[in-house]
Every structure is written in C-alpha cells, then in structure tokens.
Design a protein around this motif. Structure first.
Motif, PDB file in Angstrom:
ATOM      1  N   THR A   3       0.838  -1.180   0.000  1.00  0.00           N
ATOM      2  CA  THR A   3       0.000   0.000   0.000  1.00  0.00           C
ATOM      3  C   THR A   3       0.874   1.231   0.000  1.00  0.00           C
ATOM      4  O   THR A   3       2.042   1.195   0.335  1.00  0.00           O
ATOM      5  N   HIS A 438      -5.510  -0.537  -3.013  1.00  0.00           N
ATOM      6  CA  HIS A 438      -4.266  -0.205  -3.710  1.00  0.00           C
ATOM      7  C   HIS A 438      -4.511   0.917  -4.724  1.00  0.00           C
ATOM      8  O   HIS A 438      -3.704   1.844  -4.852  1.00  0.00           O
ATOM      9  N   ASP A 446      -0.150  -2.328  -9.213  1.00  0.00           N
ATOM     10  CA  ASP A 446      -0.274  -3.380  -8.209  1.00  0.00           C
ATOM     11  C   ASP A 446      -1.691  -3.936  -8.185  1.00  0.00           C
ATOM     12  O   ASP A 446      -1.905  -5.146  -8.096  1.00  0.00           O
TER      13      ASP A 446
END
Length: 724
Positions: A3, A438, A446
C-alpha cells in the motif's frame, strides 16, 4: 505489492506485501536516485556477520511473517520473560525484538516505552546476522558499528547491549532477546550469563512456535470443539445483523468475540465463554432469524444484544465514512478537492459474509436453497475467515484502510485452498477489496496485477466446473430436468457473479490509467457472467454508470447520457431515489447536458445532485463544492449573474478554503466573467488580477495561460477607469 502508506513510519514491513513475488521485488527496490534501497542490509561492515543475500532475507522475512506477531498487542507470556530477565541481569531494559524488513518491532519490553525503531539503528539487526547468534557490546561508544548511532547518541543513549538471536525451527533468525543499559558494562557477560540469555531466547521461540501452531490449528477450524465453533458462528451471525442495521461498533465487538472464541484451545475443559452467555446469544439469534419478526420486536431484541457490549465511559465510536449502495461504481476525484469532509467509495465487495446456521437450527423449518447458490454464505466450519473479512469491512467503514488491508489479507490467507483451481468466495472478495484500496493509494499497477491473477485463477476454476457439471449432478432430479446451459448456470452462479465484479474492478483500474478501450472491454466481458435468473439490477446498473463515464472520456456524449439515464432509471427501481450514488449520477447527467448546451435541462439534475449530496455528506463536502461550481456555470450561461456569483462564492468557501490552486483559479475566472457581464468592471478587474498574480508565480511569466489573463486584464482596465 504494498500500500502507498506503510504499516510503520520507521521502515518497510513484510506485512505491507501480499505475495512472495511482491516481497522479492521489494528486496530489489531501486530508489529514484538509482541506488538500491538496502534498508535490510547492515549499515556497517561486520567481520562477525554472515553474508546477507536477497534470497536469504526473503526466506527469513517469510518465516517471520508466518508467526503473525508484527504489531501484535502485549501478551503476558512474553512480558513475563522480559520482566524476569530485567531483574535477573540487573539491567534497566529487557526487550524481545523482531527484525522486520526495514524496522525492528518490540514484541515485549520491560523498562522501555518504545515500540519500534528503524532496522538500521538497531543492535539486534547485527545480532541476527552474527555467526554465533549472540552479540555482546560492553560499551557502544567504543564500538565502530554503533558509536555514531542514533540509539547511542540520543533517545535511550544505549552504552551496554547483549542479545541472543531468536532462531525458528526453520533455522531463520527472526529477532533477539536483548538487554540494554545506559552505562557501560566493561565485563560484558560471563559464560553462565550468556547461556542464560540464550535460554531466554529459546523460551521465547518456544512460546512463538506454540502460539503459531495454535493460531494455525484454530483458524483452520479442524481441531475446534463443537461448542466453541458454534458459539463463534452465533457471535458472527449476530454481528452480521447489527452490521446491516449500521451498528458497526457492536458488530465489531461480536466479531472480536467470535475470533477470540476460536482462539481458545480444545481440551482445556469448558469454553471460556460462560454457559449462560452462550445460551442467551443463541436464543437472541434464533428469535432475530425468524421470517415473521416485526421491526418493533427486532429493535427490542437488538437492544438486548447491544446491552451486552456497553461502551466504556468516554469511548468514542468512529464515524462511518463510506458510501454504500450499488457496488462497483467508478469513483472520480471531485474537481474541488480541498473540502474538509472525506468519504471513501464503497468497496466492490461490500457485502458481509454470513454463516450457514441451518445445522444449528436443524429443528426449525428452513430455506432449502443449496449452499453453493447463496452468494455470501459459508459453512460453520469456515466461520473464522468470514469473520475476519467482515472485520476488514468495518475498519474500511471507519476509514482505517491499512487496518482493513491487514484483515482482508489475513482472511485471504485462511481462505487459500491446496488446489490452485479451488474457488473460494472469501478469497476472491478479499483480493478485490485489497486491489481497490491499492488503487485508492495510487498504485494501479499493483491493483491490476492482483485482479488479473484472481481473474485467471477464477476462470480456470469456472472452466473446470463446466467440464464436470454433468458428472457431479447427474442424479439430481431438479438438475437433470435442466438443459446444459441451465445446469452450468446453477453450478457456477456464485463464481460467475464474483468474476463479473472482478472484471468491473479491472475496468476501474484501466479507467484510471486512461485505457478507455480496455476499460470498456472489461465491462462488456462482465455482462455475460451475470446470472440472468437472479440478476439484480445492481450489477448491470454499475456497468451502465461506468460505461457512461468511459464514453464521456471518449467524447461520445450522447451515448454517455443514454447510459447515465439507464443507471438513474435503475436506481429508482432499486429503491435508491435518495441515495448518494443517485446524486452522483445526477451530477454527471448535468455535466453532460451542460456540455451539450442544454443549459435549462441541466438545472433540474444539478439541483437534485446538490440536495442529495448535502443530505448524505453535509455542506462542507468536496462533492457539494463540485456541484455548486457546475450550478454557477449553468446560471452564468443563463445570464443570472447574481445567482451565479452566489454559487461560485459558496464553491470557494466549501472547496477552496482560501488557498489558491488551479481549481480555485478556474472558479475565480468564471466569477470575473460574471462581474464583467453584469457591468461591475472594478470587481471583475480585482478578481482577474488575483488570478493573474497567482498564475505568474505558478506557471511563470511566459506561459500562455498567463498571457491570456493578462490580455483580459488589459482590456478591462480602461473600462474600469484604471490606467495600465
């Protein structure tokens, strides 16, 4: 895949990374300056240290992660050891340190308030690399490895250190049991004391291993006694009811009781939950589950549940800051972004998972629908993963995105099956929600990687289910009577629906990457996966809304308006006439009408958008400022200058906060036009002059935007009686 915000401000953490491949890539991270980010490497050379390698560190971190102890709360078993060691060795501080990716976390501490430090500053980082697994530093000021370190020259001002490595059964050194002192200890430790320190490290590892085993066994539900398992399921089911009634605090307390119940070991006598409490909660759930229960009776019963979890004095409950409703709608950043109210978009898998309680209430007449046809329901044996997922949902509602990620990650870990083709509804739901977070954190690549892997695995499972559909259900009368297509739909309904949502999520990521063709293709692929027999309008409504936004970006305004109208019609049928998402749709409809020059038609939807947005998120929200800004433009086009100025002034008060930026500048340019059009040239000149001053400092004196505004100012000056 990590993250945007790390789990710790002190350095990278293994818990930031979802998969082994992501962690491996992170170990190879290169900074923008072209240098490898080696926060896991020893900052100083050490002849007593083993050679560090990326593969070795990868295995060590994966092993550390398996113990699920990073950022854990205090535990008595560990604290007892550090307190005892502090007294026996006569030192000010005794710690159990876990060496994470780029930080050290103190699992237990006696004589210190610190919870973590950077890995580079740590003594224990050297201990785990020491060939002997033992490090003694009599005087850190005289040791080249530490004499300039921050822990020696500030903070605790450590002079004496001794640490014994925590060696796991897999042979990895995960941290250290250590002693610290602010005074030198020239004699260091004698052999007997070194052996004693190693004993403390070994005892710590014994507790860690036993704790991991217990956690794994209990989370898998293989060794849970029926009494504990059933009570955990009851607690989760009551939590689901309170969740749906928006009492997230009580729901979270119930979920916590469910997980804590599962954590009790089998074979220690009766469950630690009192018998009368178990019976009371079971009785309440039984009554609340009745089909014919009135709202009055339901409220009365829920108040009894709430009373079991009274909030402590002074305890506050986090505010719910999430838009719920139709799952999967694309989220656009408002044009006015400085407003104070923050609202997170709803997750694409915003449902809570329920527990199939029919085995407990076997004597009651019940719905006979097969479990595989119940979208968000799992058997009692899988209660834990559903509960962890639901706890993640609540943390997201409380805007704790990082904590939500951790719960989703843990639920996914519990959900993983041995077979790579095995479909698990909790697993795919966790992956989708983590990917969406994300994306919110500015990491579309990602998110896309995560979603495509889930889609690929789910598609393989779907193909396998199609192949074996006939063989598995050939003897079932109600299936035999179906044609092949109907049989496939019957067997694959849950997976098809979840894959459709995954495709919607992929489309969302592609939309944010400005890949509009790819985004539209993903939405089209999602449509056939929606089960036509049980198709709620919600999934198609989300697709229509999202297609409208994509078509708008592609410049196809008329088609975009048609799809937005379809969405708004559907929202009315879904009993969402006053929902915030309807307000969002109304705003976008007004934008499309405005751009098409249909000013009068746009006024009704923009007024409705403002009403709904204020109703749900308050006047200080960025989305209200955005709608007020558009209304001001519409009024300006209608030559209603005073009303337009009123909207624009409100826009600045809501979204600008007095701070100049590009969005504020655009609104002020519109205000200048309004003042000029109504004949107030001095006010127009003052407004344009402010924008010009900001533009020169922001863009530079030679920018085209600056030249344009300077030309407007020069043209107005004579009209306002001002010499240039």
């Amino acid at each position: 895949m990590a993250t945007n915000k790390r789990a710790s401000d002190y350095g990278r953490s293994v818990v930031d990374y979802v998969s082994e491949s992501d962690l491996k890539s992170a170990l190879e991270t290169v900074t923008p300056q072209g240098q490898a980010e080696t926060d896991w490497m020893l900052p100083m050379s050490d002849p007593t240290a083993e050679k560090q390698t990326q593969e070795g560190e990868l295995q060590r971190l994966l092993n550390l992660k398996s113990f699920m102890l990073l950022d854990a709360e205090k535990e008595e078993a560990f604290d007892k050891l550090t307190q005892e060691a502090k007294e026996i060795f006569g030192v000010p501080t005794s710690l159990i340190s876990l060496i994470d990716f780029g930080r050290q976390f103190f699992l237990s501490k006696a004589g210190s308030e610190a919870t973590e430090t950077t890995r580079a500053a740590s003594f224990c980082g050297y201990t785990i690399q020491n060939k002997e697994g033992l490090l003694v530093v009599p005087d850190a000021k005289k040791d080249n490895r530490f004499k300039d370190g921050e822990l020696v020259n500030s903070g605790p001002k450590t002079r004496f250190y001794a640490g014994a490595a925590l060696v796991s059964p897999e042979g990895e050194k995960l941290g250290a049991f250590c002693l610290n002192g602010s005074e030198p200890r020239p004699q260091g430790l004698n052999d007997m004391e070194k052996d004693k320190l190693k004993e403390y490290a070994a005892k710590t590892m014994e507790i860690m291993v036993e704790r991991r085993k217990r956690l794994r066994d209990t989370l898998s539900a293989d060794n849970i006694n029926v009494e504990l398992r059933n009570h955990a399921a009851v607690a989760t089911s009551l939590g689901d009811i309170l969740y749906m009634e928006h009492d997230l605090y009580t729901a979270m307390r119930l979920y916590q009781e469910s997980v804590q119940t599962i954590m009790y070991e089998e074979g220690k006598g009766q469950a630690k939950v009192p018998k009368d409490r178990q019976e009371t909660m079971l009785n309440l759930l039984s009554q609340l589950s009745q089909d014919n229960i009135s709202q009055v009776e339901k409220t009365k019963l829920m108040s009894q549940v709430v009373a079991m979890f009274e909030k402590e004095n002074g305890q506050t409950v986090p505010v719910d800051g999430v838009v719920d409703g139709i799952s999967g709608l694309f989220h656009l950043r408002p044009t006015m972004r400085n407003a104070s109210t923050r609202v997170l978009p709803g997750l694409v898998f915003s449902d809570v998972f329920k527990i199939d309680m029919r085995p407990i209430f076997a004597s009651v007449k019940q719905d006979k629908t097969p479990l595989e046809e119940l979208d968000f329901t799992v058997p009692i044996e899988e209660c834990t993963k559903a509960t962890l997922f639901n706890m993640g949902q609540i943390q997201y509602h409380w805007q704790n995105q990082e904590t939500a990620m951790q719960f989703f990650h843990l639920a996914a870990s519990v959900s993983h099956k041995i077979s790579p083709l095995a479909f698990d509804p909790v697993d795919i739901s966790c992956i989708n929600n983590m990917a969406q977070i994300h994306l919110q954190c500015g990491q579309p690549e990602d998110a896309l990687k995560m979603l495509r892997e889930a889609l690929d695995r789910g598609s393989k499972t779907l193909a396998a289910m199609y192949r074996h559909s006939e063989a598995e259900h050939g003897d079932e009368e109600h299936v035999v009577s179906m044609n092949v297509e109907e049989k496939d739909a019957y067997r694959t309904h849950r997976l098809r629906r979840k894959l459709a949502r995954t495709l919607i999520n992929i489309s969302h990521v592609l939309f944010h990457k400005a890949d509009y063709e790819g985004a539209m293709a993903s939405l089209r692929d999602a449509v056939p996966l929606i089960d036509r027999r049980t198709m709620t309008g919600r999934s198609l409504s989300a697709i229509w809304y999202n297609m409208s936004l994509i078509l708008h970006r592609q410049g196809k305004s008329s088609l975009s308006l048609a799809y937005m109208n379809k969405f708004l019609e559907a929202s009315l049928k879904l009993n969402l006439p006053d929902h915030l998402q309807t307000g969002d749709g109304m705003h976008h409809k007004a934008v499309l009408l405005f751009e098409a020059g249909k000013i009068d038609e746009a006024m009704e939807p923009i007024n409705e958008a403002i009403r709904l947005r204020i109703m749900h998120v308050g006047e200080k929200s960025s989305c209200v400022a955005e709608s007020e800004e558009l209304k001001g433009k519409l009024l300006l086009a209608q030559q209603k200058y005073d009303e337009a100025l009123g909207c624009m002034t409100k826009t600045l008060s809501l979204g600008g906060g007095g701070e100049m930026n590009l969005e504020v500048a655009q609104t002020m340019l519109d205000m200048g036009r309004a003042y000029h059009s109504k004949g107030d040239t001095r006010a127009a000149l003052a407004t344009y002059a402010k924008v010009l001053e900001w533009a020169r400092s922001f863009f530079g004196p030679n920018h085209a935007f600056v030249a344009r505004i300077a030309g407007i100012v020069a043209a107005i000056q004579p009209q306002a009686g001002v010499m240039g």
